[in-house]
Enzyme design. Structure first.
Site, PDB file in Angstrom:
ATOM      1  N   LYS A   1       0.851  -1.194   0.000  1.00 54.30           N
ATOM      2  CA  LYS A   1       0.000   0.000   0.000  1.00 54.30           C
ATOM      3  C   LYS A   1       0.880   1.234   0.000  1.00 54.30           C
ATOM      4  CE  LYS A   1      -3.969   2.035   2.441  1.00 54.30           C
ATOM      5  NZ  LYS A   1      -4.897   1.906   3.590  1.00 54.30           N
TER       6      LYS A   1
ATOM      7  N   SER B   1      -9.671   1.913   2.739  1.00 55.51           N
ATOM      8  CA  SER B   1      -8.822   2.672   1.838  1.00 55.51           C
ATOM      9  C   SER B   1      -7.773   1.814   1.125  1.00 55.51           C
ATOM     10  CB  SER B   1      -8.113   3.791   2.609  1.00 55.51           C
ATOM     11  OG  SER B   1      -7.262   3.236   3.598  1.00 55.51           O
TER      12      SER B   1
ATOM     13  N   SER C   1      -9.946  -0.329   6.868  1.00 56.30           N
ATOM     14  CA  SER C   1      -9.436  -0.229   5.504  1.00 56.30           C
ATOM     15  C   SER C   1      -8.861  -1.517   4.942  1.00 56.30           C
ATOM     16  CB  SER C   1      -8.364   0.864   5.428  1.00 56.30           C
ATOM     17  OG  SER C   1      -8.961   2.118   5.550  1.00 56.30           O
TER      18      SER C   1
END
Lengths: 471, 465
Positions: free
Chosen positions: B68, B143, B168
């Site tokens: 990420k 996210s 997330s």
């Protein structure tokens, strides 16, 4: 109501590394921004890790100032945007400081200590082409960013600037004796002083370096605020900056309300628990404090209370020097006399402190032995010490050089000249007035810059005077 | 019990052990596949084109990982999904990245995300929103949307390193039919993670199956002195726990998570899965967690208060976006931040600053912390009776992009109601597929007490059997 003064003292702590990272706190001889890493530069993804040593230094200060140490403490983020802040927040202690409710006695005055907390130092700003209010541009050196600071906050208990200065001098000696502050590492103590007159609004003077300047800044403020009062201008709450060169203060910003720093708990740093065992281990290793040291000097070295005060409070290193000399030479009273009077005077004259001077224990003891053996007179020694402090050279060699330069024939010339110039005194002596001889010896001594032995001069003078009587 | 889900990772490791993988061209071929995937789904912010020039020998690049984009990778651009870090190349690896590299992993790219993690759908993106591989007209969830997208779409062995603050990992895992593991707070070092809300931020993993997630977690977990909140726990091989004994595990089903709005199918799928688990000796019962209804408010107040301080450092001075040095300091950074932060980032900075201003601080920030303590205590009470808590992962299936646009910020924040409580409490959670609704996957989330990550892996493993 009169004058009310309170102090906030920021002392850089003598820890090897910074408060939250492994960078060195000692940046002597380093390039700007050399002692930095992602943590103290606030890089994305970096996290602080507490340096326990800084907490322990804080605990020592707390104990010396008779404060109550918190059982649990944590750190908070104090948010404000300023270019000296790498994260635009400062990690500090807010709700619960390391310790609170202490005091320090300054002469007759008991100064209450509100709190002592630990925080990180911001970077150093260098304003180019002006001062903080009008510089063309500003350079930032992050070497200082993240160094551990102890902030010591007093209640507004001072009524004169002089008291504030005396407090700072005693506090400095305590910090030095605790080993938490080391001026030789270019560490600094910076002060914010707040002052109000006759119950009026409080004015804060920020970032004053040097105790002399604290006194100056406060004196200036009293005059300024009194002047305003006479002109019937109301003193407003504001923050001012002390300009050491101009000797005045300038307004930085009006403070109509308490600044809002939006404190939150720093979630990167877990709560620190102060256990009884931890406290005990600090207590056990707490060094001797200056007031204890004065008592010990009086008792063990049999020197006067005043002398002990001067030796201890002038500079911890001077007291250390004194003790080491005593150990090597003995005769603590003699060492005290020469250290606190003549050595200190010469150092002060040169604006030096013992540790950055050329004075060494070995050579100073050599100097004391020269006096003891009678090789030099005390009078000459008082002159010699200046040369010794100037050059750091062996006092025996310096004395020899001095003595060599004054042979008997040299002294003959000197004595003859003195008698020529002081005929009246010479006549008085000849007519039986003994005191006149003392006067003549003094003159001759002055003529040799006090290098000659007064006994030798006395003999020489008598020889010349008797010779002239015989004629 | 045998998993019915194929693990490309496991098969790849077996081939590696047998010497059947040509490592000289393995990594470049994976990068090529990532590139072609990018055209379809926009899962990456940066693909690791530098891989070929990296010093690491190809023989040590055995297992592909995506990371990420809020997790720092040395020498590889890391933006946290924000224009303000557009050109930022970190000088160090996050501990999690360092660990996967040491264990033979390599980074194929940095995955798409809501700016700084500020979103539930991966639509608050400065670099394009990732598309759901199952239906590209739908979102991946956020996210960690890019991470779940790669995990779902990859036809090569791969593990996604993801991150959660308020859900997330669970949200995109549920929306893409993948497995998302959010470990106990502190189990994986946060060193190198670009902070959103430090007291809740957790690095975790998303994989196609429980094995992949378990392997990823085993590689990145462990104590790290660089993170003061790191948990001092032994390293564990979580893959060995799959297929372990789960008889007599008690699962609590909190009625507050099943009573409110949301898809009935999602709820039914969760309960059906629990019924299927009964055959392994698992028992379940209804429980109640009344403080759940305050979790969203408490979460957003605390998370945004923290976030608003974390984002203060981005002022265009030392790294990231820079502007022309005009005006004074305040004018400079205000202009730069005004231009570089997205709308949601600005909203959250303002909300978070408000919540901690004097005069409001006690009513919002401090009170939220008290609520948080109550929620943690309530969970602890529940775990005295049950081993795990089961909830729908998300109230709905992955929405279409145009439906997300219609949501108000408050509605969008409300979508986090299944995930936020466990994140407030730092509890480990795992989201596994529970079935489908209209062709889109649904997910179930299991929550366990602190440090019982291993039990969750075993439980999740049984869901695949």
């Amino acid at each position: 109501m009169g004058v009310m003064i309170g102090l906030e003292v920021h002392c850089q702590l003598n820890t090897e590394s910074k408060l939250f990272c492994g960078d060195s706190s000692d940046h002597r001889g380093k390039e700007p921004n050399e002692c930095t890493c992602p943590i103290c530069l606030g890089y994305p993804g970096s996290k602080p890790v507490i340096n326990k040593k800084a907490i322990e230094h804080g605990m020592r200060i707390a104990m010396a100032l008779s404060c109550r140490i918190a059982d649990e403490m944590f750190f908070s983020r104090k948010t404000y945007f300023y270019p000296d802040m790498s994260k635009n927040y400062q990690i500090t202690q807010y709700e619960i400081p390391l310790c609170s409710n202490g005091y320090l006695t300054v002469g007759e005055l008991k100064v209450r200590i509100r709190r002592v907390h630990i925080e990180e130092d911001p970077a150093r700003l260098q304003h180019v082409g002006g001062d903080i209010t009008n510089a063309e541009y500003t350079l930032i050196d992050y070497n200082r960013s993240g160094i551990a600071l102890a902030e010591i906050v007093t209640e507004p208990d001072f009524t004169t600037p002089k008291q504030a200065r005396q407090f700072l001098e005693i506090l400095l000696s305590i910090l030095e004796h605790l080993g938490v502050y080391d001026s030789e590492k270019e560490a600094t103590i910076r002060c914010d002083a707040n002052i109000s007159l006759d119950g009026g609004e409080r004015v804060e003077v920020k970032n004053i370096t040097g105790f002399e300047n604290v006194e100056k800044a406060l004196n200036f403020e009293i005059i300024r605020q009194n002047g305003m009062k006479r002109m019937e201008v109301v003193v407003q709450r504001e923050t001012r900056h002390f300009d050491a060169e101009a000797g005045n203060t300038k307004s930085l910003r009006k403070k109509e309300y308490e600044e809002d720093y939006g404190y939150i708990f720093d979630p990167d740093l877990p709560t620190i628990r102060v256990t009884a065992g931890w406290l005990e281990s600090i207590k056990k290793t707490q060094p001797e404090l200056p007031d204890q040291r004065v008592l010990r000097f009086v008792k063990d070295y049999k020197i006067g209370d005043y002398d002990a005060h001067v030796l201890v409070y002038t500079d911890k290193n001077l007291a250390d020097f004194y003790e080491l000399c005593c150990r090597k030479y003995g005769k603590p009273e003699v060492v005290a006399k020469w250290t606190m009077n003549y050595l200190l005077k010469s150092l002060n004259w040169r604006r030096e402190r013992i540790n950055n001077s050329k004075v060494r224990i070995d050579t100073f003891v050599e100097f004391l032995r020269l006096i003891e053996s009678g090789k030099i007179t005390e009078r000459f020694a008082k002159e010699l010490i200046k040369e010794y402090v100037d050059t750091g050279e062996s006092p025996a060699m310096l004395a020899e050089k001095g003595a060599q330069e004054l042979s008997d024939s040299d002294l003959d010339v000197v004595v003859e000249k003195v008698l020529q110039e002081n005929r009246k005194a010479a006549d008085e002596f000849r007519s039986g007035k003994e005191d006149a001889l003392k006067f003549l010896i003094g003159r001759a001594l002055a003529a040799t810059q006090k290098r000659a032995d007064p006994n030798r001069l006395r003999d020489m003078l008598l020889k010349h005077l008797n010779a002239s009587i015989a004629q | 019990m045998v998993s019915l889900i194929r693990s490309l990772v496991k098969e790849h490791l077996e081939r590696l052990a047998a010497g059947d993988v040509n490592l000289d061209d393995f990594a470049p071929r994976v990068i090529e596949k990532a590139r072609s995937m990018q055209g379809r789904y926009s899962a990456f912010i940066t693909i690791n084109e530098r891989l070929a020039s990296e010093k690491t020998p190809k023989q040590q690049m055995k297992l592909p990982f995506s990371v990420k984009d809020n997790i720092c990778t040395r020498g590889l651009r890391t933006t946290a999904g924000s224009k303000i870090l557009d050109n930022y190349v970190p000088p160090f690896d996050a501990t999690a990245v360092h660990q996967i590299k040491n264990a033979g992993g390599f980074v194929i790219g940095k995955t798409a995300m809501d700016e700084f993690g500020f979103g539930t759908f991966s639509t608050n993106c400065a670099y394009g929103a990732p598309k759901n591989p199952i239906d590209p007209s739908r979102v991946c969830g956020g996210s960690s949307g890019g991470a779940a997208c790669v995990a779902a779409a990859a036809e090569f062995p791969h593990i996604a390193i993801a991150q959660s603050t308020g859900g997330s990992i669970t949200a995109p895992a549920a929306f893409t039919g993948t497995v998302g593991m959010t470990p106990t707070y502190g189990r994986v070092s946060r060193w190198g993670l670009i902070d959103y809300a430090n007291s809740m931020d957790r690095i975790g993993v998303i994989g196609k199956c429980v094995y992949d997630a378990a392997l990823g977690l085993s590689m990145i977990a462990g104590y790290d002195p660089l993170d003061s909140t790191s948990l001092n726990a032994q390293k564990t091989d979580y893959t060995t726990l799959i297929g372990g004994d789960i008889r007599k595990l008690r699962i609590g089903v909190p009625k507050e998570y099943f009573n409110g709005d949301g898809s009935a199918v999602v709820k039914k799928n969760a309960l059906d899965l629990l019924q299927r688990l009964e055959r392994f000796g698992v028992v379940w019962e209804e429980i109640s967690l009344p403080y759940t209804k305050y979790a969203i408010s408490a979460y957003y107040l605390i998370a945004l208060a923290e976030a608003s301080t974390n984002l203060a450092k981005f002022s265009g001075l030392r790294y990231g976006m820079e502007g022309d040095l005009d005006g004074n300091y305040e004018e400079y950074f205000a202009d730069l931040r005004g231009r570089s932060f997205g709308e949601e980032a600005k909203r959250r900075i303002i909300l978070g600053t408000y919540a901690r201003m004097s005069g409001y601080r006690d009513a919002y920030y401090i009170k939220a912390l008290k609520v948080r303590a109550k929620i943690i205590a309530e969970f602890k009470g529940a775990f005295a009776r049950v081993d795990a808590i089961a909830t729908p992962s998300m109230p709905i299936i992955a929405p279409r992009f145009d439906d997300v646009e219609k949501l108000s910020p408050i509605d969008a924040y409300g979508m986090d109601r299944m995930t936020v409580p466990a994140n407030l409490a730092g509890l480990p959670t795992i989201s596994v597929p529970s079935g489908s609704e209209g062709g889109m996957p649904t997910g179930v989330q299991f929550i366990a007490d602190h440090e019982r990550d291993g039990m969750l892996i075993a439980l999740a493993g049984a869901c695949e059997a």
